[in-house]
Design a protein around this motif. Structure first.
Motif, PDB file in Angstrom:
ATOM      1  N   ILE A 244      20.408 -71.262 -28.120  1.00 52.11           N
ATOM      2  CA  ILE A 244      21.468 -70.432 -27.547  1.00 52.11           C
ATOM      3  C   ILE A 244      20.982 -68.987 -27.521  1.00 52.11           C
ATOM      4  O   ILE A 244      20.532 -68.447 -28.531  1.00 52.11           O
ATOM      5  N   TYR A 245      21.093 -68.371 -26.348  1.00 52.03           N
ATOM      6  CA  TYR A 245      20.448 -67.074 -26.158  1.00 52.03           C
ATOM      7  C   TYR A 245      21.314 -66.168 -25.283  1.00 52.03           C
ATOM      8  O   TYR A 245      22.070 -66.637 -24.426  1.00 52.03           O
ATOM      9  N   GLY A 246      21.180 -64.858 -25.507  1.00 58.91           N
ATOM     10  CA  GLY A 246      21.807 -63.880 -24.631  1.00 58.91           C
ATOM     11  C   GLY A 246      23.315 -63.933 -24.608  1.00 58.91           C
ATOM     12  O   GLY A 246      23.935 -63.703 -23.560  1.00 58.91           O
TER      13      GLY A 246
ATOM     14  N   ASP B   2      16.701 -53.673 -24.018  1.00 59.03           N
ATOM     15  CA  ASP B   2      15.999 -54.786 -23.377  1.00 59.03           C
ATOM     16  C   ASP B   2      16.421 -54.965 -21.921  1.00 59.03           C
ATOM     17  O   ASP B   2      16.390 -56.086 -21.397  1.00 59.03           O
ATOM     18  N   GLY B   3      16.809 -53.900 -21.264  1.00 58.62           N
ATOM     19  CA  GLY B   3      17.287 -54.026 -19.892  1.00 58.62           C
ATOM     20  C   GLY B   3      16.242 -54.577 -18.949  1.00 58.62           C
ATOM     21  O   GLY B   3      16.526 -55.463 -18.122  1.00 58.62           O
ATOM     22  N   ALA B   4      14.999 -54.088 -19.054  1.00 66.07           N
ATOM     23  CA  ALA B   4      13.942 -54.563 -18.165  1.00 66.07           C
ATOM     24  C   ALA B   4      13.642 -56.036 -18.421  1.00 66.07           C
ATOM     25  O   ALA B   4      13.432 -56.813 -17.486  1.00 66.07           O
TER      26      ALA B   4
ATOM     27  N   TRP C 240      23.925 -57.348 -19.114  1.00 67.00           N
ATOM     28  CA  TRP C 240      22.793 -57.397 -20.042  1.00 67.00           C
ATOM     29  C   TRP C 240      22.430 -55.990 -20.514  1.00 67.00           C
ATOM     30  O   TRP C 240      22.220 -55.764 -21.711  1.00 67.00           O
ATOM     31  N   ARG C 241      22.340 -55.047 -19.600  1.00 66.44           N
ATOM     32  CA  ARG C 241      21.942 -53.683 -19.959  1.00 66.44           C
ATOM     33  C   ARG C 241      22.992 -52.998 -20.831  1.00 66.44           C
ATOM     34  O   ARG C 241      22.662 -52.155 -21.673  1.00 66.44           O
ATOM     35  N   THR C 242      24.250 -53.379 -20.664  1.00 67.97           N
ATOM     36  CA  THR C 242      25.297 -52.819 -21.519  1.00 67.97           C
ATOM     37  C   THR C 242      25.215 -53.398 -22.927  1.00 67.97           C
ATOM     38  O   THR C 242      25.344 -52.671 -23.921  1.00 67.97           O
ATOM     39  N   ALA C 243      25.012 -54.717 -23.013  1.00 69.27           N
ATOM     40  CA  ALA C 243      24.985 -55.381 -24.321  1.00 69.27           C
ATOM     41  C   ALA C 243      23.672 -55.165 -25.054  1.00 69.27           C
ATOM     42  O   ALA C 243      23.651 -55.057 -26.285  1.00 69.27           O
ATOM     43  N   PHE C 244      22.562 -55.132 -24.303  1.00 66.26           N
ATOM     44  CA  PHE C 244      21.228 -55.003 -24.903  1.00 66.26           C
ATOM     45  C   PHE C 244      20.483 -53.851 -24.228  1.00 66.26           C
ATOM     46  O   PHE C 244      19.531 -54.078 -23.466  1.00 66.26           O
ATOM     47  N   PRO C 245      20.898 -52.610 -24.450  1.00 67.85           N
ATOM     48  CA  PRO C 245      20.329 -51.478 -23.705  1.00 67.85           C
ATOM     49  C   PRO C 245      18.824 -51.309 -23.909  1.00 67.85           C
ATOM     50  O   PRO C 245      18.141 -50.803 -23.022  1.00 67.85           O
TER      51      PRO C 245
ATOM     52  N   LEU D  40      13.911 -59.542 -15.973  1.00 66.22           N
ATOM     53  CA  LEU D  40      12.862 -60.558 -15.881  1.00 66.22           C
ATOM     54  C   LEU D  40      13.403 -61.929 -16.255  1.00 66.22           C
ATOM     55  O   LEU D  40      13.119 -62.932 -15.578  1.00 66.22           O
ATOM     56  N   PHE D  41      14.191 -61.983 -17.313  1.00 65.22           N
ATOM     57  CA  PHE D  41      14.776 -63.251 -17.750  1.00 65.22           C
ATOM     58  C   PHE D  41      15.649 -63.846 -16.649  1.00 65.22           C
ATOM     59  O   PHE D  41      15.544 -65.036 -16.329  1.00 65.22           O
TER      60      PHE D  41
END
Length: 217
Positions: free
Chosen positions: A75-77, A26-28, A19-24, A32-33
């Motif tokens: 569809i998400y993430g 929005d890592g935090a 997640w942090r690589t794809a969406f840097p 939470l998600f």
């Protein structure tokens, strides 16, 4: 590569890193998600050496229209590690999501132009977008010849859109029919030489909510 449901107990650290690589930015939020949303959300991943390298999630939703309720999934993430992109992993996951849901509608909001191109290839269409036409700005040779009238049906509407206008995505093409039939049950389709229109009636007016001709593509 194997495709399987995401197991947060085992996979959370690797998913968080993905997640942090794809969406840097929005890592935090990703942490939470992954902590709070699963379940009720469902996730699937592509695994290489027992490690998730691509992921996608389905979030539950209900769409209420009058007395009708449709089961929807958002569809998400959807993301893949950079070194594994271009191998069809995201496409594989999107197909897997369709196979493992009983939703009436799958929908999403593509974040990039590359994502839009991918989802178009996978059959996602924007079946509900409308274009309102101001007929005062249309020349007098607007081709309303050989009018044919049809009671609304989702199949006929989609056929006309494919004939006269390029769709631009992003609700999966296998799912909109039920929704369209509910929303537009009282509409009339008009086909004429070179185009078509979608017509509604209210108490005082006849409204053309969409009019498409070859000349306006």
């Amino acid at each position: 590569m194997t495709v399987k449901p995401i197991n947060l107990t085992e996979d959370k650290p690797a998913l968080s890193a993905l997640w942090r690589t794809a969406f840097p930015e929005d890592g935090a939020f990703g942490d939470l998600f992954l902590t709070e949303a699963l379940p009720p959300a469902a996730g699937w991943g592509c695994y290489v050496d027992e490690r998730p390298v691509s992921m996608a999630f389905l979030l539950p939703a209900d769409l209420h229209i009058g007395d009708s309720t449709l089961k929807a999934k958002y569809i998400y993430g959807v993301a893949t590690l950079p070194q594994y992109r271009g191998r069809g992993y995201a496409s594989t996951l999107m197909s897997t999501l369709i196979q493992h849901t009983d939703a009436d509608i799958l929908y999403l909001y593509p974040a990039t132009e590359d994502a839009k191109r991918l989802y178009r290839k996978l059959g996602y269409r924007d079946a509900l977008r409308r274009k309102t036409v101001d007929f005062s700005s249309i020349s007098s040779d607007f081709p309303l010849k050989n009018l044919r009238f049809y009671p609304f049906s989702a199949k006929k509407y989609v056929d006309l859109r494919q004939k006269y206008r390029q769709n631009t995505a992003f609700c999966h093409a296998d799912f909109p029919e039920k929704l369209l039939n509910i929303l537009l049950a009282n509409a009339i389709l008009l086909e004429f030489d070179g185009g078509f229109a979608l017509m509604h009636e209210d108490e005082n007016n006849c409204i053309l909510s969409e009019a498409v001709t070859i000349e306006t593509l």
